[in-house]
Design a protein around this motif. Sequence first.
Motif, PDB file in Angstrom:
ATOM      1  N   LEU A  67      41.224  30.286  32.424  1.00 25.05           N
ATOM      2  CA  LEU A  67      41.360  30.815  31.053  1.00 25.05           C
ATOM      3  C   LEU A  67      42.649  31.514  30.603  1.00 25.05           C
ATOM      4  CD1 LEU A  67      37.724  32.406  30.947  1.00 25.05           C
ATOM      5  CD2 LEU A  67      38.523  30.465  29.708  1.00 25.05           C
ATOM      6  N   GLN A  68      42.981  32.230  31.403  1.00 23.69           N
ATOM      7  CA  GLN A  68      44.507  32.865  31.325  1.00 23.69           C
ATOM      8  C   GLN A  68      45.807  31.769  31.300  1.00 23.69           C
ATOM      9  OE1 GLN A  68      46.687  34.785  34.584  1.00 23.69           O
ATOM     10  NE2 GLN A  68      46.974  36.690  33.157  1.00 23.69           N
ATOM     11  N   GLN A  69      45.340  30.752  31.942  1.00 27.68           N
ATOM     12  CA  GLN A  69      46.533  29.618  31.940  1.00 27.68           C
ATOM     13  C   GLN A  69      46.101  29.001  30.537  1.00 27.68           C
ATOM     14  OE1 GLN A  69      46.430  27.239  35.404  1.00 27.68           O
ATOM     15  NE2 GLN A  69      48.369  26.387  35.026  1.00 27.68           N
ATOM     16  N   SER A  70      44.952  28.541  30.254  1.00 29.27           N
ATOM     17  CA  SER A  70      44.835  27.815  28.783  1.00 29.27           C
ATOM     18  C   SER A  70      44.977  28.523  27.717  1.00 29.27           C
ATOM     19  CB  SER A  70      43.420  27.188  28.793  1.00 29.27           C
ATOM     20  OG  SER A  70      42.380  28.138  29.148  1.00 29.27           O
ATOM     21  N   LEU A  71      44.586  29.870  27.747  1.00 31.56           N
ATOM     22  CA  LEU A  71      44.718  30.769  26.610  1.00 31.56           C
ATOM     23  C   LEU A  71      45.840  31.817  26.281  1.00 31.56           C
ATOM     24  CD1 LEU A  71      40.797  31.574  26.183  1.00 31.56           C
ATOM     25  CD2 LEU A  71      41.999  29.614  25.150  1.00 31.56           C
ATOM     26  N   LYS A  72      46.780  31.855  27.411  1.00 33.83           N
ATOM     27  CA  LYS A  72      47.664  32.735  27.515  1.00 33.83           C
ATOM     28  C   LYS A  72      47.197  34.236  27.376  1.00 33.83           C
ATOM     29  CE  LYS A  72      50.998  29.336  27.689  1.00 33.83           C
ATOM     30  NZ  LYS A  72      51.679  29.158  28.957  1.00 33.83           N
ATOM     31  N   LEU A  73      46.242  34.653  28.064  1.00 34.55           N
ATOM     32  CA  LEU A  73      45.454  35.875  28.127  1.00 34.55           C
ATOM     33  C   LEU A  73      46.292  36.865  28.865  1.00 34.55           C
ATOM     34  CD1 LEU A  73      41.696  34.854  28.382  1.00 34.55           C
ATOM     35  CD2 LEU A  73      42.807  35.905  26.290  1.00 34.55           C
ATOM     36  N   ALA A  74      46.255  38.069  28.467  1.00 33.98           N
ATOM     37  CA  ALA A  74      46.845  39.324  29.296  1.00 33.98           C
ATOM     38  C   ALA A  74      45.648  39.848  29.983  1.00 33.98           C
ATOM     39  CB  ALA A  74      47.743  40.125  28.433  1.00 33.98           C
ATOM     40  N   PHE A  75      45.659  40.133  31.326  1.00 31.56           N
ATOM     41  CA  PHE A  75      44.578  40.796  31.788  1.00 31.56           C
ATOM     42  C   PHE A  75      45.015  42.394  32.472  1.00 31.56           C
ATOM     43  CE2 PHE A  75      42.774  36.613  32.352  1.00 31.56           C
ATOM     44  CZ  PHE A  75      41.562  36.756  31.954  1.00 31.56           C
ATOM     45  N   LEU A  76      44.132  43.218  32.185  1.00 31.02           N
ATOM     46  CA  LEU A  76      44.367  44.522  32.759  1.00 31.02           C
ATOM     47  C   LEU A  76      43.183  44.494  33.675  1.00 31.02           C
ATOM     48  CD1 LEU A  76      46.208  47.119  33.435  1.00 31.02           C
ATOM     49  CD2 LEU A  76      44.322  48.140  31.424  1.00 31.02           C
ATOM     50  N   PHE A  77      43.601  44.303  35.010  1.00 30.90           N
ATOM     51  CA  PHE A  77      42.567  43.899  36.109  1.00 30.90           C
ATOM     52  C   PHE A  77      42.035  45.204  36.988  1.00 30.90           C
ATOM     53  CE2 PHE A  77      40.949  42.127  40.177  1.00 30.90           C
ATOM     54  CZ  PHE A  77      39.796  41.302  39.526  1.00 30.90           C
ATOM     55  N   ILE A  78      41.047  46.063  36.648  1.00 30.19           N
ATOM     56  CA  ILE A  78      40.965  47.200  37.374  1.00 30.19           C
ATOM     57  C   ILE A  78      40.058  46.917  38.584  1.00 30.19           C
ATOM     58  CG2 ILE A  78      39.727  49.535  37.138  1.00 30.19           C
ATOM     59  CD1 ILE A  78      40.423  49.171  34.082  1.00 30.19           C
ATOM     60  N   SER A  79      40.420  47.207  39.668  1.00 30.99           N
ATOM     61  CA  SER A  79      39.678  46.828  40.961  1.00 30.99           C
ATOM     62  C   SER A  79      40.281  47.744  41.739  1.00 30.99           C
ATOM     63  CB  SER A  79      40.154  45.453  41.249  1.00 30.99           C
ATOM     64  OG  SER A  79      39.214  45.062  42.516  1.00 30.99           O
ATOM     65  N   HIS A  80      39.180  47.639  43.030  1.00 30.36           N
ATOM     66  CA  HIS A  80      39.405  48.676  44.327  1.00 30.36           C
ATOM     67  C   HIS A  80      39.482  47.487  45.369  1.00 30.36           C
ATOM     68  CE1 HIS A  80      35.052  48.612  44.216  1.00 30.36           C
ATOM     69  NE2 HIS A  80      35.289  48.007  45.378  1.00 30.36           N
ATOM     70  N   ASP A  81      39.427  46.382  45.199  1.00 34.10           N
ATOM     71  CA  ASP A  81      39.345  45.272  46.150  1.00 34.10           C
ATOM     72  C   ASP A  81      40.904  44.446  46.597  1.00 34.10           C
ATOM     73  OD1 ASP A  81      39.149  42.874  47.884  1.00 34.10           O
ATOM     74  OD2 ASP A  81      37.164  42.571  47.151  1.00 34.10           O
ATOM     75  N   MET A  82      41.335  45.151  47.466  1.00 37.64           N
ATOM     76  CA  MET A  82      42.862  44.773  47.441  1.00 37.64           C
ATOM     77  C   MET A  82      43.139  43.435  47.762  1.00 37.64           C
ATOM     78  SD  MET A  82      44.391  47.846  46.717  1.00 37.64           S
ATOM     79  CE  MET A  82      46.259  47.686  47.610  1.00 37.64           C
ATOM     80  N   ALA A  83      42.398  42.835  48.654  1.00 33.74           N
ATOM     81  CA  ALA A  83      42.374  41.143  48.959  1.00 33.74           C
ATOM     82  C   ALA A  83      42.148  40.670  47.710  1.00 33.74           C
ATOM     83  CB  ALA A  83      41.555  41.158  49.926  1.00 33.74           C
ATOM     84  N   VAL A  84      41.294  40.740  46.763  1.00 34.69           N
ATOM     85  CA  VAL A  84      41.344  40.154  45.317  1.00 34.69           C
ATOM     86  C   VAL A  84      42.563  40.316  44.442  1.00 34.69           C
ATOM     87  CG1 VAL A  84      40.085  40.026  43.385  1.00 34.69           C
ATOM     88  CG2 VAL A  84      38.753  40.006  45.486  1.00 34.69           C
ATOM     89  N   VAL A  85      42.863  41.567  44.431  1.00 36.80           N
ATOM     90  CA  VAL A  85      44.026  42.023  43.669  1.00 36.80           C
ATOM     91  C   VAL A  85      45.442  41.284  44.184  1.00 36.80           C
ATOM     92  CG1 VAL A  85      45.621  44.026  43.353  1.00 36.80           C
ATOM     93  CG2 VAL A  85      43.233  44.276  43.072  1.00 36.80           C
ATOM     94  N   GLU A  86      45.427  41.138  45.553  1.00 36.48           N
ATOM     95  CA  GLU A  86      46.777  40.403  45.961  1.00 36.48           C
ATOM     96  C   GLU A  86      46.608  39.025  45.249  1.00 36.48           C
ATOM     97  OE1 GLU A  86      49.030  39.456  50.147  1.00 36.48           O
ATOM     98  OE2 GLU A  86      46.650  39.750  50.021  1.00 36.48           O
ATOM     99  N   ARG A  87      45.700  38.378  45.328  1.00 38.55           N
ATOM    100  CA  ARG A  87      45.317  36.933  44.898  1.00 38.55           C
ATOM    101  C   ARG A  87      45.499  36.688  43.317  1.00 38.55           C
ATOM    102  NH1 ARG A  87      43.856  32.751  49.050  1.00 38.55           N
ATOM    103  NH2 ARG A  87      43.935  30.997  47.772  1.00 38.55           N
ATOM    104  N   VAL A  88      45.155  37.567  42.528  1.00 31.43           N
ATOM    105  CA  VAL A  88      45.124  37.303  41.361  1.00 31.43           C
ATOM    106  C   VAL A  88      46.232  38.003  40.191  1.00 31.43           C
ATOM    107  CG1 VAL A  88      42.598  37.111  41.059  1.00 31.43           C
ATOM    108  CG2 VAL A  88      43.522  39.399  40.424  1.00 31.43           C
ATOM    109  N   SER A  89      47.094  38.758  40.891  1.00 31.57           N
ATOM    110  CA  SER A  89      48.092  39.576  40.052  1.00 31.57           C
ATOM    111  C   SER A  89      49.168  39.225  40.047  1.00 31.57           C
ATOM    112  CB  SER A  89      47.885  41.001  40.724  1.00 31.57           C
ATOM    113  OG  SER A  89      46.678  41.538  41.023  1.00 31.57           O
ATOM    114  N   HIS A  90      50.200  39.348  38.862  1.00 30.11           N
ATOM    115  CA  HIS A  90      51.281  39.087  38.833  1.00 30.11           C
ATOM    116  C   HIS A  90      51.971  40.427  39.218  1.00 30.11           C
ATOM    117  CE1 HIS A  90      49.988  36.206  36.150  1.00 30.11           C
ATOM    118  NE2 HIS A  90      50.795  35.504  36.407  1.00 30.11           N
ATOM    119  N   ARG A  91      51.687  41.813  38.640  1.00 29.88           N
ATOM    120  CA  ARG A  91      52.125  43.000  39.037  1.00 29.88           C
ATOM    121  C   ARG A  91      50.830  43.764  39.245  1.00 29.88           C
ATOM    122  NH1 ARG A  91      54.483  45.996  34.862  1.00 29.88           N
ATOM    123  NH2 ARG A  91      53.669  44.909  33.365  1.00 29.88           N
TER     124      ARG A  91
END
Length: 622
Positions: free
Chosen positions: A514-538
């Motif tokens: 969805l981010q790629q098709s709609l150019k969405l900006a995400f503030l992704f709040i999480s404690h799962d470091m392995a998931v964060v590493e995979r989905v984040s730009h910063r």
Amino acid sequence: MSDTLAGNPSSGSASAKAGEPVLSVRGLTTSFLVDGAWRTVVRDVSFDVMPGETVAIVGESGSGKSVTSLSVMRLLARDSSRIKGSIVLNGKDILALSDKQMRQVRGKDAAMIFQEPMTSLNPVFTIGRQISEALTCHGDITRAAARAETVQLLEKVRIPNAASRFDDYPHQFSGGMRQRVMIAMALASRPRLLIADEPTTALDVTIQGQILDLIKVLQEEEGMSVLFITHDMGVVAEIADRTIVMYKGEAIETGATADIFRNGRKPYTRSLLSAVPRLGSMAGQGWPLRFPVVDVETGTRVEPAEVADTVDRGSEPVLDVKNLTTRFDVRGGLLGRKVGAVHAVENVSFDLLQGETLSLVGESGCGKSTTGRSITRLIQPNGGVVRLEGKNILDLDTASLRHARRSIQMIFQDPFASLNPRMTVGAMVAEPIVEHGLATGAQAREKAADLLRRVGLSPDMMKRYPHEFSGGQRQRICIARALALDPKVIVADESVSALDVSIKAQVCNLLMDLQQSLKLAFLFISHDMAVVERVSHRVAVMYLGEIVEIGPRKAVFSDPRHPYTKKLMAAVPVPDPSRRGIRRNLVADELKSPVRPLGYVAPPRRYDEVSPGHLVRLDDGM
């Protein structure tokens, strides 16, 4: 059923302990009465748990693992459930005991920790009273001694300021703190068997690591056995002697944990192992990467195509936050006067570009969720600037704020609590479109159908109600509703933390698509470091309401500089059984409180730019 599948220790489990089993289950079959007919959900399951041993039952939602544990504890409704087979706990035939006898067994012979602590704690009693009750019910102990023992238990599970929190109520604790209270209550009577049903699923990595370490220590001290129910193969690797894999109500594979990880025979077992995100798997990758897709029937792993870089780095930030401060009053005394404040968010600053994902990470209570709610003004901040597409939303009146919220939407952790149980899915997705006057009823329903299709659901499901969907499907519905107003920014607050590994991967892939098709900006709040590493730009790391490290994902994960960032990464469970003996010693330090006295002024903070865009707070404040 063979000895191996039955979990018989004599079948060669190297870690089985000597002596009679603490728990012996044979031919367990559990059925529920549905529309006048009995439906079997657990079928012919057999296993033993030996003294001091940890046995993990692993599988995804609907596999029957939780029903197995509830059957052992006789916690299923008698009128609508039927349990067959044999359950022997501590030499007692559980299925032959009266309700009164069973109440003596629960807590003393076996105790249980549940996944959702808020539904397990009584909201009208203090947590101190609830833990003390577990002590007084199973032993001759004075009230003063029970209070002292309760405080010790709270300290053992790292509740900060344990003595002063004895008289607090469950709603005054964060989710992670409430789970620690539940664990303290379960351990109160020193049971021989601890049944832990997804106890760490929604907890921070450091708290999860502490709980796993605590269980290991208690086993060594008390010889306690553990039946651990989970879908997290990283947790299984670190804690379990033996593992039982369940799928569609059956135990399809059982063996020593190391053997399961090395030589999993069933396709479903291999799919579970393949779906686990591993910290460090993104080394050298500059931007997010989709999760691999695994077929549970064949075990075939399909590596996804790379995600294109969607960030428009030459543009102005779509969201710009400067010196955001949010505090909550603390009142005390007979007149309830203000005596201090919880400094939940203190001088937090960051920006977010179009098409970018910035992840906020940190432990429960660090202020990351409060930051997300402050930005959307679901909570009123005390100060700062939040510019959304150039407008400071903290200065807007009610009507203007309502209009601005079309551009920023939120996805919450618990999809079931976010959805109205009395409204159909179609009506819920269409409602914001109609309310904001963007379309007529028919047009809104047409757009709702398209949104459901976009998130991988069928438009035919529009007439269904939330309870008719699985957890992963409900989260997809919440995503569809968040997209209804064509937002520029989505705040995803722990939106995948409680999902099964494969569902988590699907939802994360959906968000990236969805981010790629709609150019969405995400503030992704999480404690799962392995998931964060995979989905984040910063990534921005928060501690006690402040950002202590922020930078490009590659820089933060390959070269963490702040002690707290290093601590978070060290706590991530790794799906490697050879690490089972490791102790992180995360329980040694004391959590600090964000409560400050009246008139407190936060000290000025200085940051060092260790590489382009990678900032680290110099005064660690820990």
